[in-house]
Write a protein that holds these residues in place. Structure first.
Motif, PDB file in Angstrom:
ATOM      1  N   SER A 116     -13.228  63.918  56.361  1.00  0.00           N
ATOM      2  CA  SER A 116     -12.168  64.934  56.367  1.00  0.00           C
ATOM      3  C   SER A 116     -11.267  64.768  57.583  1.00  0.00           C
ATOM      4  CB  SER A 116     -12.783  66.333  56.347  1.00  0.00           C
ATOM      5  OG  SER A 116     -13.509  66.555  55.160  1.00  0.00           O
ATOM      6  N   VAL A 117     -11.859  64.486  58.740  1.00  0.00           N
ATOM      7  CA  VAL A 117     -11.071  64.263  59.958  1.00  0.00           C
ATOM      8  C   VAL A 117     -10.202  63.014  59.813  1.00  0.00           C
ATOM      9  CG1 VAL A 117     -11.223  63.690  62.411  1.00  0.00           C
ATOM     10  CG2 VAL A 117     -12.677  65.491  61.457  1.00  0.00           C
ATOM     11  N   VAL A 118     -10.769  61.960  59.236  1.00  0.00           N
ATOM     12  CA  VAL A 118     -10.012  60.715  59.071  1.00  0.00           C
ATOM     13  C   VAL A 118      -8.890  60.898  58.049  1.00  0.00           C
ATOM     14  CG1 VAL A 118     -10.145  58.319  58.285  1.00  0.00           C
ATOM     15  CG2 VAL A 118     -11.908  59.244  59.794  1.00  0.00           C
ATOM     16  N   VAL A 119      -9.149  61.637  56.979  1.00  0.00           N
ATOM     17  CA  VAL A 119      -8.089  61.907  55.991  1.00  0.00           C
ATOM     18  C   VAL A 119      -6.946  62.669  56.653  1.00  0.00           C
ATOM     19  CG1 VAL A 119      -7.498  63.200  53.900  1.00  0.00           C
ATOM     20  CG2 VAL A 119      -9.582  61.825  53.967  1.00  0.00           C
ATOM     21  N   GLY A 120      -7.281  63.674  57.473  1.00  0.00           N
ATOM     22  CA  GLY A 120      -6.233  64.406  58.193  1.00  0.00           C
ATOM     23  C   GLY A 120      -5.442  63.501  59.113  1.00  0.00           C
ATOM     24  N   TYR A 121      -6.129  62.554  59.748  1.00  0.00           N
ATOM     25  CA  TYR A 121      -5.431  61.616  60.639  1.00  0.00           C
ATOM     26  C   TYR A 121      -4.499  60.708  59.838  1.00  0.00           C
ATOM     27  CZ  TYR A 121      -4.577  57.764  63.846  1.00  0.00           C
ATOM     28  OH  TYR A 121      -3.965  56.802  64.627  1.00  0.00           O
TER      29      TYR A 121
ATOM     30  N   TYR B  75      -2.016  64.917  51.044  1.00  0.00           N
ATOM     31  CA  TYR B  75      -3.469  64.865  51.202  1.00  0.00           C
ATOM     32  C   TYR B  75      -4.111  64.083  50.055  1.00  0.00           C
ATOM     33  CZ  TYR B  75      -4.932  68.226  47.582  1.00  0.00           C
ATOM     34  OH  TYR B  75      -5.219  68.841  46.400  1.00  0.00           O
ATOM     35  N   GLU B  76      -3.512  64.136  48.851  1.00  0.00           N
ATOM     36  CA  GLU B  76      -4.056  63.358  47.737  1.00  0.00           C
ATOM     37  C   GLU B  76      -3.974  61.857  48.023  1.00  0.00           C
ATOM     38  OE1 GLU B  76      -1.584  65.596  47.316  1.00  0.00           O
ATOM     39  OE2 GLU B  76      -2.010  66.944  45.620  1.00  0.00           O
ATOM     40  N   GLU B  77      -2.830  61.418  48.535  1.00  0.00           N
ATOM     41  CA  GLU B  77      -2.646  59.995  48.826  1.00  0.00           C
ATOM     42  C   GLU B  77      -3.571  59.545  49.952  1.00  0.00           C
ATOM     43  OE1 GLU B  77       1.495  59.984  49.672  1.00  0.00           O
ATOM     44  OE2 GLU B  77       2.086  59.530  47.620  1.00  0.00           O
ATOM     45  N   ALA B  78      -3.687  60.375  50.988  1.00  0.00           N
ATOM     46  CA  ALA B  78      -4.564  60.021  52.101  1.00  0.00           C
ATOM     47  C   ALA B  78      -6.020  59.984  51.655  1.00  0.00           C
ATOM     48  CB  ALA B  78      -4.382  61.023  53.248  1.00  0.00           C
ATOM     49  N   LEU B  79      -6.411  60.926  50.804  1.00  0.00           N
ATOM     50  CA  LEU B  79      -7.781  60.948  50.303  1.00  0.00           C
ATOM     51  C   LEU B  79      -8.076  59.697  49.475  1.00  0.00           C
ATOM     52  CD1 LEU B  79     -10.443  62.559  49.952  1.00  0.00           C
ATOM     53  CD2 LEU B  79      -9.426  63.587  47.904  1.00  0.00           C
ATOM     54  N   LYS B  80      -7.144  59.317  48.611  1.00  0.00           N
ATOM     55  CA  LYS B  80      -7.325  58.110  47.808  1.00  0.00           C
ATOM     56  C   LYS B  80      -7.425  56.875  48.696  1.00  0.00           C
ATOM     57  CE  LYS B  80      -4.854  59.848  43.724  1.00  0.00           C
ATOM     58  NZ  LYS B  80      -3.633  59.686  42.901  1.00  0.00           N
ATOM     59  N   TRP B  81      -6.598  56.865  49.732  1.00  0.00           N
ATOM     60  CA  TRP B  81      -6.605  55.714  50.644  1.00  0.00           C
ATOM     61  C   TRP B  81      -7.968  55.561  51.315  1.00  0.00           C
ATOM     62  CZ3 TRP B  81      -3.482  51.715  51.842  1.00  0.00           C
ATOM     63  CH2 TRP B  81      -3.768  51.017  53.021  1.00  0.00           C
ATOM     64  N   VAL B  82      -8.495  56.649  51.870  1.00  0.00           N
ATOM     65  CA  VAL B  82      -9.780  56.583  52.567  1.00  0.00           C
ATOM     66  C   VAL B  82     -10.907  56.296  51.577  1.00  0.00           C
ATOM     67  CG1 VAL B  82     -11.426  57.871  53.996  1.00  0.00           C
ATOM     68  CG2 VAL B  82      -8.974  58.110  54.396  1.00  0.00           C
TER      69      VAL B  82
ATOM     70  N   MET C 166     -11.140  70.516  51.466  1.00  0.00           N
ATOM     71  CA  MET C 166     -10.067  70.048  50.594  1.00  0.00           C
ATOM     72  C   MET C 166      -8.895  71.023  50.619  1.00  0.00           C
ATOM     73  SD  MET C 166     -10.925  67.145  49.220  1.00  0.00           S
ATOM     74  CE  MET C 166      -9.975  67.014  47.709  1.00  0.00           C
ATOM     75  N   TYR C 167      -9.181  72.310  50.576  1.00  0.00           N
ATOM     76  CA  TYR C 167      -8.114  73.310  50.658  1.00  0.00           C
ATOM     77  C   TYR C 167      -7.373  73.200  51.998  1.00  0.00           C
ATOM     78  CZ  TYR C 167      -9.751  75.732  46.441  1.00  0.00           C
ATOM     79  OH  TYR C 167     -10.089  76.054  45.145  1.00  0.00           O
ATOM     80  N   GLN C 168      -8.129  73.002  53.074  1.00  0.00           N
ATOM     81  CA  GLN C 168      -7.504  72.917  54.388  1.00  0.00           C
ATOM     82  C   GLN C 168      -6.640  71.665  54.519  1.00  0.00           C
ATOM     83  OE1 GLN C 168      -9.835  74.098  57.943  1.00  0.00           O
ATOM     84  NE2 GLN C 168     -11.519  74.520  56.521  1.00  0.00           N
ATOM     85  N   LEU C 169      -7.076  70.578  53.943  1.00  0.00           N
ATOM     86  CA  LEU C 169      -6.262  69.359  53.983  1.00  0.00           C
ATOM     87  C   LEU C 169      -4.946  69.574  53.246  1.00  0.00           C
ATOM     88  CD1 LEU C 169      -9.024  66.657  53.370  1.00  0.00           C
ATOM     89  CD2 LEU C 169      -7.696  66.993  55.471  1.00  0.00           C
ATOM     90  N   LYS C 170      -4.998  70.289  52.145  1.00  0.00           N
ATOM     91  CA  LYS C 170      -3.768  70.603  51.409  1.00  0.00           C
ATOM     92  C   LYS C 170      -2.863  71.489  52.246  1.00  0.00           C
ATOM     93  CE  LYS C 170      -2.134  72.347  46.946  1.00  0.00           C
ATOM     94  NZ  LYS C 170      -2.547  72.899  45.624  1.00  0.00           N
ATOM     95  N   GLU C 171      -3.438  72.463  52.942  1.00  0.00           N
ATOM     96  CA  GLU C 171      -2.651  73.352  53.795  1.00  0.00           C
ATOM     97  C   GLU C 171      -2.116  72.629  55.022  1.00  0.00           C
ATOM     98  OE1 GLU C 171      -5.324  76.477  54.735  1.00  0.00           O
ATOM     99  OE2 GLU C 171      -5.180  77.459  52.774  1.00  0.00           O
ATOM    100  N   TYR C 172      -2.778  71.571  55.426  1.00  0.00           N
ATOM    101  CA  TYR C 172      -2.387  70.843  56.638  1.00  0.00           C
ATOM    102  C   TYR C 172      -1.091  70.056  56.449  1.00  0.00           C
ATOM    103  CZ  TYR C 172      -2.754  67.604  60.595  1.00  0.00           C
ATOM    104  OH  TYR C 172      -2.510  66.872  61.726  1.00  0.00           O
ATOM    105  N   GLU C 173      -0.769  69.712  55.220  1.00  0.00           N
ATOM    106  CA  GLU C 173       0.418  68.889  54.965  1.00  0.00           C
ATOM    107  C   GLU C 173       1.699  69.510  55.512  1.00  0.00           C
ATOM    108  OE1 GLU C 173       2.824  66.896  51.204  1.00  0.00           O
ATOM    109  OE2 GLU C 173       0.732  67.499  50.973  1.00  0.00           O
TER     110      GLU C 173
END
Length: 280
Positions: free
Chosen positions: A158-163, A172-179, A193-200
């Motif tokens: 989750s931390v790496v996806v946010g980075y 966040y979908e693209e970053a998640l797929k990448w990782v 997952m909700y927080q990653l979406k909110e982080y965008e």
């Protein structure tokens, strides 16, 4: 949240442990190459792993140049970490796991230790700026970062996806797929997952603010006090230019006699001459 840069000193006996018989690298250690993976174009990283095996979850994978993600097992393998060229480690753990998931080699690596829980209500967004700065600073100085939690399944990914989101400015979908294409076994909990979406929108607003601040620092706007001083100086110069320069010169060259009336004020009145005009 308890955040520390260094963990307790521990024995380095684990440094003698040999690497696993089969260590899967996303790319050879001596080269990285451009991939056609469509999520983030032209990023030099190892190719996506197409033939994932269960035992790979116990190993680390290359996510971005100089950024690895994996489980705590890799954090105990000194030889493997050195073969990756690791210089900095982000150690993410639940407080209850501190006896197991901890900095193993603080004399060899720079650690960022984060005590956070793998619960859906855990605030993850607030640590993103700290981890981003740590990773960016390490890579900017020629280092390589290894991010790990306990199993390398939820917290660390989750931390790496946010980075990746903020670094590559993706959703966040693209970053998640990448990782996930590099470490197939990741599975952030639903709250993360909700927080990653909110982080965008948060990271995009942060980047915009940073860009505006940089532009302002390169083209500073004069303060009101500075403008007032400039206007005052300009007004003084205009007054000097409007003054008749002949006035001072005539006064200095005057041949009028000094007053002789015992200190009384002396004034000079020009003599009036009358001319007779013949009228015919």
């Amino acid at each position: 949240m308890d955040v520390s840069m260094d963990g307790p000193s521990t024995s380095t006996a684990a440094s003698s442990s040999a690497p696993p018989s089969h260590t899967h690298y996303s790319a050879p250690l001596d080269e990285v190459f451009y991939t056609s993976y469509p999520v983030v174009q032209d990023v030099p990283v190892g190719q996506p792993i197409e033939d994932w095996k269960y035992e790979m979850r116990r190993e680390a994978q290359l996510i971005l140049p100089n950024l690895y993600l994996g489980p705590f097992q890799t954090s105990k393998q000194f030889d493997v970490l050195k073969s990756f060229g690791v210089t900095h480690i982000v150690c993410i753990r639940d407080k209850q796991e501190a006896f197991l998931v901890k900095p193993r080699f603080p004399e060899h690596f720079v650690y960022l230790t984060l005590d956070i829980s793998d619960h859906e209500d855990q605030n993850l967004i607030r640590i993103f700026p700290q981890t981003r700065n740590f990773i960016d600073d390490a890579i900017a100085h020629g280092g390589t970062v290894f991010v790990h939690c306990n199993g390398g399944i939820s917290l660390g990914p989750s931390v790496v996806v946010g980075y990746v989101m903020a670094k590559r400015q993706t959703t966040y979908e693209e970053a998640l797929k990448w990782v996930q294409s590099r470490r197939y076994c990741i599975s952030p909990n639903q709250g993360f997952m909700y927080q990653l979406k909110e982080y965008e929108p948060i990271y995009r607003a942060t980047l915009s603010a940073e860009a505006a601040a940089l532009a302002a620092s390169s083209n500073p706007t004069p303060s009101p006090a500075t403008n007032s001083t400039r206007r005052k100086r300009a007004g003084d110069e205009d007054s000097d230019e409007d003054e008749d320069p002949s006035a001072n010169g005539n006064a200095m060259m005057s041949d009028d006699p000094e007053p002789t009336n015992g200190g009384a004020e002396w004034s000079h009145k020009p003599e009036r001459r009358m001319q007779r005009v013949d009228q015919r």
